[in-house]
Motif scaffolding. Structure first.
Motif, short mmCIF file in Angstrom:
data_model
loop_
_atom_site.label_atom_id
_atom_site.label_comp_id
_atom_site.label_asym_id
_atom_site.label_seq_id
_atom_site.Cartn_x
_atom_site.Cartn_y
_atom_site.Cartn_z
N GLY A 189 49.47 43.44 41.14
CA GLY A 189 49.86 45.32 41.75
C GLY A 189 50.12 44.80 43.74
O GLY A 189 51.29 45.32 43.78
N ILE A 190 49.25 44.08 43.86
CA ILE A 190 48.82 44.33 45.33
C ILE A 190 50.02 42.94 45.65
O ILE A 190 50.87 43.27 46.29
N ALA A 191 50.21 41.63 44.36
CA ALA A 191 51.60 40.80 45.11
C ALA A 191 52.81 41.89 44.77
O ALA A 191 53.65 41.91 45.46
N TYR A 192 53.05 42.98 44.18
CA TYR A 192 54.36 43.61 44.03
C TYR A 192 54.17 44.57 44.73
O TYR A 192 55.63 44.42 45.71
N LEU A 193 53.53 44.98 45.53
CA LEU A 193 53.38 45.89 46.49
C LEU A 193 54.05 45.01 47.91
O LEU A 193 54.79 45.98 48.62
N ASN A 194 53.23 44.38 47.96
CA ASN A 194 53.92 43.21 49.06
C ASN A 194 55.05 43.16 49.46
O ASN A 194 56.10 43.40 49.74
N GLN A 195 56.00 42.79 47.75
CA GLN A 195 57.10 42.26 47.54
C GLN A 195 58.22 43.57 48.19
O GLN A 195 58.81 43.78 48.48
N GLU A 196 58.31 44.56 46.95
CA GLU A 196 58.82 45.79 47.64
C GLU A 196 58.57 45.91 49.37
O GLU A 196 59.58 46.11 49.90
N THR A 197 57.72 45.96 49.98
CA THR A 197 57.10 46.46 51.19
C THR A 197 58.24 45.32 52.23
O THR A 197 59.22 45.62 52.70
N GLY A 198 58.15 44.22 51.79
CA GLY A 198 59.14 43.62 52.39
C GLY A 198 60.71 43.34 51.80
O GLY A 198 62.04 43.13 52.84
N VAL A 199 60.93 43.82 51.25
CA VAL A 199 62.47 44.10 50.65
C VAL A 199 62.97 44.92 51.42
O VAL A 199 63.60 45.09 52.13
N ARG A 200 62.32 45.85 51.28
CA ARG A 200 62.39 47.35 52.49
C ARG A 200 62.16 47.21 53.45
O ARG A 200 63.47 47.92 54.28
N GLY A 201 61.53 46.44 54.09
CA GLY A 201 61.68 46.42 55.86
C GLY A 201 62.58 45.49 55.40
O GLY A 201 62.93 45.66 56.88
N TYR A 202 63.53 44.31 54.91
CA TYR A 202 64.09 43.40 55.39
C TYR A 202 65.07 44.69 55.68
O TYR A 202 65.79 44.36 56.16
N ALA A 203 65.55 45.25 54.29
CA ALA A 203 67.19 46.06 54.54
C ALA A 203 67.08 47.54 55.08
O ALA A 203 68.02 47.33 56.14
N LEU A 204 65.89 47.67 55.74
CA LEU A 204 66.02 48.58 57.09
C LEU A 204 65.99 48.45 58.55
O LEU A 204 66.73 48.26 58.76
N SER A 205 65.23 47.11 58.51
CA SER A 205 65.34 46.34 59.28
C SER A 205 66.11 45.32 59.71
O SER A 205 66.98 44.47 61.14
N ALA A 206 66.85 44.69 58.90
CA ALA A 206 67.73 42.89 59.07
C ALA A 206 66.71 41.96 59.74
O ALA A 206 67.71 41.02 59.83
N ARG A 207 65.72 41.97 59.78
CA ARG A 207 64.98 41.13 60.80
C ARG A 207 64.62 40.25 59.24
O ARG A 207 63.65 40.93 58.29
N PRO A 208 64.26 39.05 59.69
CA PRO A 208 64.39 38.10 58.39
C PRO A 208 62.64 37.80 58.05
O PRO A 208 62.02 37.58 57.42
N THR A 209 61.84 38.43 59.27
CA THR A 209 60.60 38.10 59.25
C THR A 209 59.15 39.11 58.62
O THR A 209 58.67 38.89 58.44
N PHE A 210 60.31 40.63 58.34
CA PHE A 210 59.78 41.32 57.92
C PHE A 210 59.94 40.94 56.40
O PHE A 210 59.65 41.51 55.05
N LEU A 211 60.63 40.13 56.03
CA LEU A 211 60.61 38.93 54.39
C LEU A 211 59.70 38.53 54.14
O LEU A 211 59.14 37.86 52.91
N ALA A 212 59.04 38.29 55.28
CA ALA A 212 57.50 37.24 54.61
C ALA A 212 56.71 37.51 53.62
O ALA A 212 56.45 37.11 52.26
N PRO A 213 56.60 38.94 53.63
CA PRO A 213 55.68 39.49 52.91
C PRO A 213 56.24 39.15 51.12
O PRO A 213 55.28 39.10 50.29
N TYR A 214 57.57 39.44 51.14
CA TYR A 214 58.55 39.82 50.06
C TYR A 214 58.58 38.02 49.44
O TYR A 214 57.56 37.31 48.26
N THR A 215 58.10 36.98 50.30
CA THR A 215 58.14 35.10 49.57
C THR A 215 56.82 35.21 49.41
O THR A 215 56.35 34.64 48.21
N ASP A 216 55.39 36.00 50.28
CA ASP A 216 54.39 35.34 49.99
C ASP A 216 53.84 36.32 48.38
O ASP A 216 53.06 35.93 47.55
N GLY A 217 54.19 37.65 48.25
CA GLY A 217 54.67 38.27 46.94
C GLY A 217 54.48 37.51 45.94
O GLY A 217 54.18 37.70 45.35
#
Length: 640
Positions: A189-217
């Motif tokens: 569940g934590i892994a899915y939450l990290n993926q969702e957080t990473g995608v949402r942050g990357y979609a809102l900011s368009a910064r590649p660094t926000f996509l790291a939680p998605y990759t780790d998730g």
């Protein structure tokens, strides 16, 4: 000097008596057995009974065979005419009616062989009754107990092992499967939450660094799913929920995450609006599937915990049951051992103590297991054998008392004879000697030479007769008129004996060497006679050189070993025993005077004091006499 010839066998003595007893003992049992066998063969009852009982337990006959022989032997020896009784009555009893019992061919009670047959029959009946009336043998009892304990142990091992296996399985299900699966599910569940957080942050900011939680998730999801598939292999419902969760995660990534990431990478601008709302709806469906997996795991855990508690309760009940059952089995075995072994042994021990205390008429009743009964039968046989032996000993004691009375009467007569010899016989002998000496003094030279020689022989014979009588009386008195034994110094006794031989010592120019001599318990007059006789022999049988005597003593265990050595003519080894026999001489009386009683007197005195005397035959020059005397109780090795 004295000696002793070898004693010749006395015809009709101990050997003849032993042969007579052997013949009687050999003939008795055979004749008794023949008569008994003929009687029982004609009657048929004893043979039939033995055959019938042999099919049940043949051991009593074998066990009582020795007693039959012993009983027959005792009756043959002690009962006069026992060997002839059955032979004479056998033909008459053979014609008796069949089935008349063991007493048919036996003589009346108390008459030799008849008594032996009754004793044997009674003992055989008792032994058989004891065998048939007893319980199990000890071997069977212990075997049954061993089988019971073994079966109970095997059952306890199986039941207890099964309960332990169930408890271990339930514990393994909870600890090693469900709990780790619940933990992995929470991590998933934590892994899915990290993926969702990473995608949402990357979609809102368009910064590649926000996509790291998605990759780790994503990486964490792969690890957790792989682990969960192994853990949920035995849980079909949870495995299905995991499949649904991974499917919903794939839909969420395919419909929202991957398109959103590609759009942001292509445009370089944030994404908002309907796409974000669609992603939230898909992720809520994923969360619902994950919640279902967690609910199934919680349900499985509750069931597993209930099974674990049940297995623990079952194991506790089984352990308690095993303990109670083992206690009951031990109590039953102890009670059985008490009834079947300990009590019969206690009764047997009580009977044996009564017999050991002297109540030989107390019958030993064997009971209990076969081994205990066998011991009881043997004890009873031993008691009966003791009774038989006691009867023989009493008879022998009565005979011994009669012989003792005869011996006392004979000793009294010998004492009377000694008195007569010392007083009445010497009185006429003194008269003969006195008148012969008077004739010698008054008529010496008046008669012819032959008459003077006759008178000389008469005087010498009378004197020698007096000396022989005195020496014989002294020899017979050794040990008969015992004085009180006291501590005496052997050095003092030797000095007294040397002084008594003063004239002979001075005439022969003898010398003596004396070592350390001990203090012993003895009669002064007798031990002085021993020393004086040995010294006198050394002076009398001297060689060409003046006599040289050496006296020494040393401790050997509980004895003092004395040694008298001289440089005289010596004694041949073949006369080592003859010289200690009374009136035995190795030389002519004219050459060496004496009565030939000295060494016999020494042996009797030394043996009376508890020692022994002998000639040392290893000495080739001169003679050496050795004798022993007991050391004083508690005496040290030191000499006087």
């Amino acid at each position: 000097m004295t000696g002793r010839p070898g004693a010749a066998p006395v015809p009709g003595g101990a050997d003849a008596d032993g042969a007579g007893l052997t013949s009687a003992g050999g003939a008795g049992p055979e004749a008794g057995a023949a008569g008994t066998a003929a009687d029982t063969g004609a009657a048929g009852t004893a043979a039939d009974t033995g055959a019938g009982l042999a099919g049940i337990d043949p051991d009593p006959d074998a066990e009582l065979a020795e007693f039959e022989q012993d009983a027959g032997h005792e009756l043959t020896v002690t009962g006069p005419g026992a060997g002839a009784g059955p032979a004479e009555t056998g033909p008459a009893t053979d014609a008796g009616p069949a089935g008349t019992g063991p007493g048919t061919g036996a003589a009346p009670a108390g008459t030799g062989p008849g008594t032996g047959a009754e004793v044997v029959t009674t003992t055989r009946a008792r032994a058989m009754a004891a065998r048939l009336a007893g319980g199990w043998p000890l071997r069977r009892t212990f075997l049954v107990g061993f089988v019971i304990v073994t079966l109970f142990s095997l059952a306890a091992i199986v039941v207890g092992g099964t309960a332990l296996a169930n408890l271990a399985s339930a514990r393994d299900r909870v600890v090693n499967k469900i709990d780790p699966a619940a933990f992995r599910t929470s991590q998933l569940g934590i892994a899915y939450l990290n993926q969702e957080t990473g995608v949402r942050g990357y979609a809102l900011s368009a910064r590649p660094t926000f996509l790291a939680p998605y990759t780790d998730g994503l990486a964490q999801e792969r690890r957790q799913v792989s682990a969960l598939r192994r853990l949920l292999s035995g849980l079909p419902a949870a495995s299905a929920d995991l499949t649904q969760v991974t499917a919903r995660a794939g839909i969420w990534r395919a419909r929202y995450a991957e398109p959103t990431i590609r759009q942001v990478r292509t445009t370089g601008k944030p994404v908002t609006g309907a796409t974000t709302n669609q992603g939230k709806a898909e992720f809520d469906a994923l969360r619902a599937a994950l919640g279902g997996l967690q609910a199934d795991l919680a349900s499985e855990r509750g069931q597993a915990v209930a099974g674990l508690n049940g297995s623990a309760t079952t194991l506790n009940a089984i352990c308690l049951g095993i303990g109670v059952s083992l206690l009951v089995i031990l109590m039953v075995l102890a009670f059985s051992l008490e009834i079947s072994v300990i009590r019969p042994l206690s009764r047997l021990a009580a009977d044996a103590r009564k017999v050991a205390d002297g109540n030989f008429t107390h019958h030993v009743d064997p009971g209990g297991p076969q081994e205990v009964r066998t011991v009881g039968i043997d004890v009873n046989r031993m008691r009966e054998r003791i009774l038989a032996e006691l009867s023989a000993v009493r008879a022998a004691h009565a005979s011994l008392e009669a012989r003792t009375e005869d011996l006392q009467r004979s000793n009294a007569e010998l004492e009377q004879f000694a008195y007569v010899a010392s007083h009445d016989l010497q009185e006429p002998l003194r008269k003969v000697a006195s008148f012969c000496q008077l004739l010698q003094r008054r008529y010496a030279g008046r008669l012819d030479e032959k008459a003077d020689q006759y008178i000389e022989h008469a005087v010498d014979g009378a004197k020698r007769m007096q000396q022989l009588i005195n020496d014989l009386l002294a020899f017979s008195r050794v040990g008969r008129t015992a004085e009180r034994r006291e501590e005496v110094s052997c050095a003092v006794l030797l000095a007294q004996a040397w002084a008594n031989l003063g004239p002979a010592v001075r005439a022969s120019h003898a010398t003596i060497e004396v070592g350390d001599l001990p203090v012993v318990l003895g009669e002064t007059s007798l031990l002085t006679a021993v020393f004086q006789n040995l010294l006198s022999n050394a002076l009398k049988f001297a060689g060409e050189q003046p006599p040289r005597i050496s006296v020494s003593a040393r401790r050997e265990g509980e004895q003092w070993l004395f040694s008298f050595s001289d440089n005289g003519m010596g004694i041949p080894a073949e006369y080592a025993e003859r010289i200690f026999v009374i009136f035995q001489r190795l030389h002519d009386r004219a050459a060496y005077p004496g009565t030939g009683i000295g060494l016999a007197m020494c042996r009797k005195i030394i043996e009376y004091h508890g020692g022994r005397i002998w000639l040392d035959t290893t000495v080739t020059s001169g003679a050496r006499f050795c004798f022993t005397l007991p050391a004083r109780p508690g005496d040290a090795d030191a000499h006087d």
